[in-house]
Design an enzyme around this catalytic site. Structure first.
Site, short mmCIF file in Angstrom:
data_model
loop_
_atom_site.label_atom_id
_atom_site.label_comp_id
_atom_site.label_asym_id
_atom_site.label_seq_id
_atom_site.Cartn_x
_atom_site.Cartn_y
_atom_site.Cartn_z
CE LYS A 34 -5.05 50.92 11.83
NZ LYS A 34 -6.45 51.17 12.23
CB SER A 86 -8.41 49.49 9.39
OG SER A 86 -8.31 50.42 10.47
CB SER A 88 -10.31 50.34 12.98
OG SER A 88 -10.94 50.48 11.74
#
Lengths: 94, 488
Positions: B79, B154, B178
């Site tokens: 990420k 996310s 997330s």
């Protein structure tokens, strides 16, 4: 607790955010909706409850007071939008 | 042989037997990225050349007979809020669009030391604030199972990359769900470890008392292998827990006999898609058939978790994001004086949702409102944590849906922050209590994956892997991938 456009302007100033008039209206509306939802928390009595800021039972963590090699100055400054003589440069303050 | 489709443990075996090289494998995954990335948009940055160079180095080490970790030579991605030395790390924000970290996050360092190959950085909601990836400052990622649906957030890019076989595994971060919610939406395994188990040094902070890094993988075995590498105490992270880390592959046993599993009734009511609730009951029935005991349990303060979370997370975010001012890194918008420069930079650099949370947090912490909002939320956090402590006196783990719905369509919730926040309602309490949560794919609804969530005692990741593994071994519902053929 309803918040007003004036409150939003004050909070934006504290948070160093410039908002347009349209933004101010929009955030006043959405923050009010969110804060209204937050009111749910007042349904429970927490007068005898200790707050939990952190889930781990950690105390301050200390390391030995020893000199370590720091990152090279050039490396630290490599991401700076503007630098001069090994310092971060910003517009005039006074 | 479509190498890119395989799991890390399958590939590890092929690499160890020298049936494939890491370079061959990395090329296969990079070709896959070239083929599907235009549709999925899972990556912010792809580091193809670097990856191939790394792969060749690993192949040479293997040829020399050097000792190798089980993940050596496996291509993975991270990420874009996890620092990678020399590789842009943007948090999917315009304010950090050009930031190149001069150091690696501890997890990056550990994975590179283990010989994994970094393919690039995955898209996300800006500063990890969002539940759909529509808040990325650059472009949205799409769900590989249905390109008109969101991948979740996310860590939507990280989940989509694994689902679309654009990486063998990825790392995400989980502040309120997330990792687990996008894992559920994209049909992959996602684990939010116990707070403090995985070092946060080098993770760009959103809400420091809640954030935790964790793996997104194709199956439970891979999840255990990645956790083996990234978990453990880190002196660079003052919130890292000084606990021993077991070999998590020890928990990969097809046996749940005698395990007591609680099903919290508060997670099965209003707002939960009945088809997801039905899958949850099916999972419980399968576990009972395998020898576990499943019972209803109550976590009475669950309904207060969401408001408490948004106050605490926003308050911490308003403080953490104060550092983005255009002085030391990232975007700078020129102005006459320094205060105007701060304001202009932050206003143009942050997106709408980030600004909303900064303002909410600033308000909650401001004079006169601190007790009413922030302190109250911290006290409610205590009650939520107590609910879990109480439940774990009787149960080894808990079983809930990961998300109340399957992946929703783009635009469906983007203009309604509260509706968007509600999509994390099943995952948020877990972060407030600091306990681990694992999302496992379990069936599909109209072609979209469903995720079920196992919640464990602090440092009880082993039990979560054990139940997940048992389900994987005894039902095909944990493999929703076949549905994806023809979409990308």
């Amino acid at each position: 607790m309803k918040i007003t456009v004036k409150d939003v302007e004050h909070v934006a100033l504290l948070a160093r955010l410039d908002l347009t008039e349209q933004d101010k209206e929009k955030y006043t509306q959405s923050l009010n909706a969110i804060l209204e939802y937050m009111e749910k928390l007042n349904q429970i009595d927490t007068s005898n409850v200790e707050p939990t800021a952190h889930v781990l039972p950690l105390k301050n963590v200390f390391r030995e007071d020893k000199l370590h090699r720091t990152m090279d100055k050039e490396l630290v400054l490599a991401n700076a939008p503007e630098e001069e003589d090994g310092c971060f440069k910003v517009p005039r303050i006074v | 042989m479509d190498l890119y489709k395989k799991t890390a443990h399958e590939l590890s075996s092929l690499l160890q037997k020298r049936e494939v090289s890491s370079e061959e494998l990395t090329r296969s995954v990079l070709d896959r990225i070239n083929k599907v990335e235009e549709k999925v948009k899972a990556f912010v940055t792809v580091t193809g050349e670097q990856a191939l160079e790394q792969a060749r180095e690993i192949d040479e080490k293997r040829a020399r007979g050097e000792a190798m970790s089980p993940l050596a030579g496996i291509p993975m991605a991270m990420k874009d809020n996890i620092c990678t030395k020399g590789v842009t790390t943007t948090c999917a924000s315009k304010i950090l669009y050009n930031f190149v970290p001069p150091y690696n996050a501890t997890v990056t360092e550990k994975l590179l030391e283990a010989g994994t190959i970094l393919l690039g950085k995955c898209n996300m909601d800006e500063f990890a604030m969002g539940s759909s990836n529509e808040n990325s400052g650059f472009f949205p990622t799409r769900n590989p199972h249905d390109l008109s649906a969101v991948p979740g957030g996310s860590s939507g890019g990280a989940a989509a990359a694994v689902a679309a076989d654009e990486a063998v595994f990825t790392l995400g971060s989980d502040t309120g769900g997330s990792i687990r919610q996008p894992a559920a939406f994209c049909g992959v395994v996602g684990l939010k470890p116990t707070y403090g188990y995985v070092p946060r040094y080098g993770l760009i902070a959103y809400a420091s008392s809640l954030d935790q890094i964790g793996p997104l993988t194709k199956d439970i075995t891979d999840c255990a292998l990645v956790l083996n590498v990234i978990a453990g105490h880190d002196p660079k992270d003052s919130t890292s827990a000084p606990v021993e880390v077991p070999d998590f592959t020890r928990y990969l046993v097809d046996d749940v006999k005698g395990l007591k599993i609680g099903i919290p009734k508060e997670y099965m009511g209003e707002g939960i898609d009945p088809r997801i609730a039905a899958y949850l009951k099916q999972a419980a029935a399968k576990l009972e058939e395998l020898g576990a005991v499943c019972e209803e349990v109550s976590l009475p303060h669950t309904e207060y978790a969401l408001p408490a979370y948004y106050i605490i997370a926003s308050a911490e975010a308003s403080s953490n994001l104060a550092r983005y001012d255009g002085v030391r890194y990232g975007l700078r918008v020129e102005a006459e004086d320094v205060i105007s420069m701060f304001c202009k930079t932050r206003s143009q650099g942050f997106g709408e949702e980030v600004k909303r949370r900064i303002m909410l947090g600033t308000y909650a912490l401001s004079s006169g409102y601190y007790d009413a909002y922030y302190l109250k939320a911290l006290k409610v956090r205590t009650l939520i944590k107590r609910d879990f402590d109480q439940a774990f006196l009787k149960y080894d783990c808990l079983l809930t849906p990961t998300s109340p719905t399957t992946a929703f369509k783009f635009g469906e919730k983007v203009n309604d922050p509260l509706a968007m926040y509600l999509s994390d309602v099943c995952t948020i309490p877990i972060n407030l209590a600091g306990v681990p949560g694992l999302s496992l794919p379990f069936g599909t609804v109209e072609g979209l994956p469903v995720g079920i969530q196992f919640i464990g005692k602090p440092f009880g990741e082993g039990t979560l892997l054990r139940v997940g593994y048992a389900l994987e071994q005894n039902t095909d519902l944990t493999k929703p991938k076949a549905q994806m053929e023809g979409v990308i």
